[in-house]
Design an enzyme around this catalytic site. Structure first.
Site, PDB file in Angstrom:
ATOM      1  N   PHE A 146       2.750 -22.320  43.652  1.00  0.00           N
ATOM      2  CA  PHE A 146       3.730 -21.990  42.611  1.00  0.00           C
ATOM      3  C   PHE A 146       3.988 -23.251  41.809  1.00  0.00           C
ATOM      4  O   PHE A 146       4.405 -24.280  42.358  1.00  0.00           O
ATOM      5  CB  PHE A 146       5.045 -21.477  43.200  1.00  0.00           C
ATOM      6  CG  PHE A 146       6.041 -21.083  42.131  1.00  0.00           C
ATOM      7  CD1 PHE A 146       6.049 -19.798  41.615  1.00  0.00           C
ATOM      8  CD2 PHE A 146       6.946 -22.005  41.624  1.00  0.00           C
ATOM      9  CE1 PHE A 146       6.941 -19.433  40.604  1.00  0.00           C
ATOM     10  CE2 PHE A 146       7.842 -21.661  40.625  1.00  0.00           C
ATOM     11  CZ  PHE A 146       7.840 -20.370  40.114  1.00  0.00           C
TER      12      PHE A 146
ATOM     13  N   ASP B 230       2.019 -31.792  42.717  1.00  0.00           N
ATOM     14  CA  ASP B 230       3.264 -31.192  42.240  1.00  0.00           C
ATOM     15  C   ASP B 230       4.350 -31.460  43.279  1.00  0.00           C
ATOM     16  O   ASP B 230       4.368 -30.851  44.348  1.00  0.00           O
ATOM     17  CB  ASP B 230       3.058 -29.695  42.032  1.00  0.00           C
ATOM     18  CG  ASP B 230       4.307 -28.980  41.516  1.00  0.00           C
ATOM     19  OD1 ASP B 230       5.419 -29.500  41.717  1.00  0.00           O
ATOM     20  OD2 ASP B 230       4.171 -27.886  40.946  1.00  0.00           O
TER      21      ASP B 230
ATOM     22  N   LYS C  79      13.674 -30.853  39.804  1.00  0.00           N
ATOM     23  CA  LYS C  79      14.704 -30.397  40.733  1.00  0.00           C
ATOM     24  C   LYS C  79      15.749 -31.443  41.097  1.00  0.00           C
ATOM     25  O   LYS C  79      16.767 -31.572  40.436  1.00  0.00           O
ATOM     26  CB  LYS C  79      14.045 -29.775  41.961  1.00  0.00           C
ATOM     27  CG  LYS C  79      13.398 -28.419  41.640  1.00  0.00           C
ATOM     28  CD  LYS C  79      13.035 -27.660  42.875  1.00  0.00           C
ATOM     29  CE  LYS C  79      12.376 -26.322  42.559  1.00  0.00           C
ATOM     30  NZ  LYS C  79      13.297 -25.351  41.961  1.00  0.00           N
TER      31      LYS C  79
END
Length: 403
Positions: free
Chosen positions: A142, A227, A256
């Site tokens: 994802f 990532d 984040k």
């Protein structure tokens, strides 16, 4: 009526009438937070074990972040990227230093964005400047919902409605070194992977996978793109989760936890990749915003001063050991690193457990039918984790009763 006196039901109705139906009806309308605690519009209290999907690394309303944002907002709130600001430069310098901890002297540069998916969009464009087009991505991955990031996100449910998507993407099983070796050749621009697949249920590859990916990409002149949007910045017990493997990637994407809830992301390029972008080849209006960068500087300072990487390691192990010690036959295992943990169940009741937890005052989620994801603020108290573990058997009971 004052907005502060409106109940959840009314807020929910107004939400449904106004916002696009991309998320469904909200589970709760939250109005206030402090540390790992939040309250809804009806005054109900919850312990936040999800931290806004691993965003609130320092918890809600952290005083250092509030001070940094307030001071910067009163000084210089926004400038175009024709100009620079001290917070932008200082945050960039700090990220470069952290990204090259294991490779001092390595060149590195940062492009600031507003989110993780935008950081991955920047990285996607960066790979095109190698002169190659193919990207090798992982099954179960994802990377975001915008078109480039979506192209390397494996879930067919997310991708199919928007195809054709950019790029020439080759999928390989996550953690399969032989499959990766077969897929990478001199036509591949980059291999993109997560050190731990959070959205896939906190799935971690064997320890030799990331070093093998580094070796394979180097052999063929391809970029290794890691990532770290969910796993980075002390979440998994190191500044970046890939550092536990002793590798240095060519591209790192983060977001984040970087500004504790203030929108920011970053694409870091190392080595020769640091010089791929030239003037005019990419841009952003709000990326590198002085307020977001001031918040990021404050977050990294607190993380270092309070040793939150080590704290994440210790509390994550404490949580995993406590869940295992329950010896509940409905729990198969606990996986992950630091304070990114997946409690794997023996039955596909995770969504029901998450709903029962919310009713009982715990915020968690179920990224997979048999997995509960726990990603609390890094400043959470051990006692709060212990309280959740004690409650877990009852939550499993409640979910089974609903099934």
């Amino acid at each position: 009526m004052s907005d502060q006196l409106i109940d959840q039901k009314t807020w929910g109705e107004r939400y449904d009438a106004t916002l696009m139906n991309t998320f469904g009806h909200p589970k709760r309308v939250l109005v206030r937070g402090r540390g790992a605690d939040v309250w809804d519009a009806d005054g109900n209290h919850y312990t936040d074990l999800l931290a806004g999907l691993a965003v609130h690394a320092l918890g809600h309303a952290h005083p250092a972040v509030i001070e940094a944002i307030s001071e910067q907002a009163g000084t210089l709130g926004h400038i175009s990227n024709f100009f620079a600001s001290p917070p932008q430069i200082m945050l960039g310098e700090r990220l470069v230093a952290l990204a090259t901890l294991d490779a001092p002297g390595t060149a590195a540069r940062v492009f600031f964005t507003n989110s993780g998916t935008e950081a991955n969009e920047a990285a996607f464009k960066l790979t095109r400047l190698t002169g190659r087009r193919r990207i090798v991505a992982m099954e179960g991955s994802f990377h975001g919902r915008t078109m480039g990031a979506l192209a390397i996100t494996h879930n067919e449910h997310y991708r199919a409605p928007f195809e054709p998507l950019p790029g020439e993407i080759v999928w390989v099983p996550y953690g399969d070194i032989e499959a990766l070796s077969r897929a990478v050749d001199e036509t591949v621009a980059a291999v993109v992977l997560e050190p731990i697949q959070g959205e896939n249920g906190v799935v971690e590859p064997d320890a030799d996978f990331l070093p093998a990916a580094r070796r394979i990409t180097a052999e063929h002149g391809a970029l290794l793109w890691v990532d770290e949007v969910q796993t980075g910045l002390c979440r998994c017990g190191a500044w970046f989760a890939h550092q536990r493997s002793g590798i240095t990637p060519d591209i790192i994407t983060v977001a984040k936890g970087l500004a504790n809830g203030y929108p920011i992301g970053a694409c870091l390029a190392l080595g020769e990749a640091a010089d791929l972008f030239g003037p005019g080849q990419h841009g952003t209006t709000f990326g590198g915003n002085p307020i977001a960068c001031a918040a990021g500087c404050a977050v990294l300072r607190v993380m270092e001063d309070e040793g939150l990487a080590q704290r994440s390691t210790e509390l994550g192990a404490h949580l995993a050991d406590a869940v295992t010690a329950l010896d509940d036959p409905r729990v198969d295992t606990v996986r992950g690193q630091g304070l990114l943990r997946g409690i794997v169940l023996n039955r596909p009741i995770a969504a029901g457990v998450a709903d029962a937890a919310l009713d009982a005052g715990w915020i968690i989620n179920a990224p997979r039918p048999q997995v509960l994801r726990i990603a609390p603020p890094l400043i959470i108290a051990a006692g709060q984790l212990d309280d959740f573990v004690r409650a877990l058997p009852g939550l499993l009971d409640a979910a089974q009763g609903r099934a």
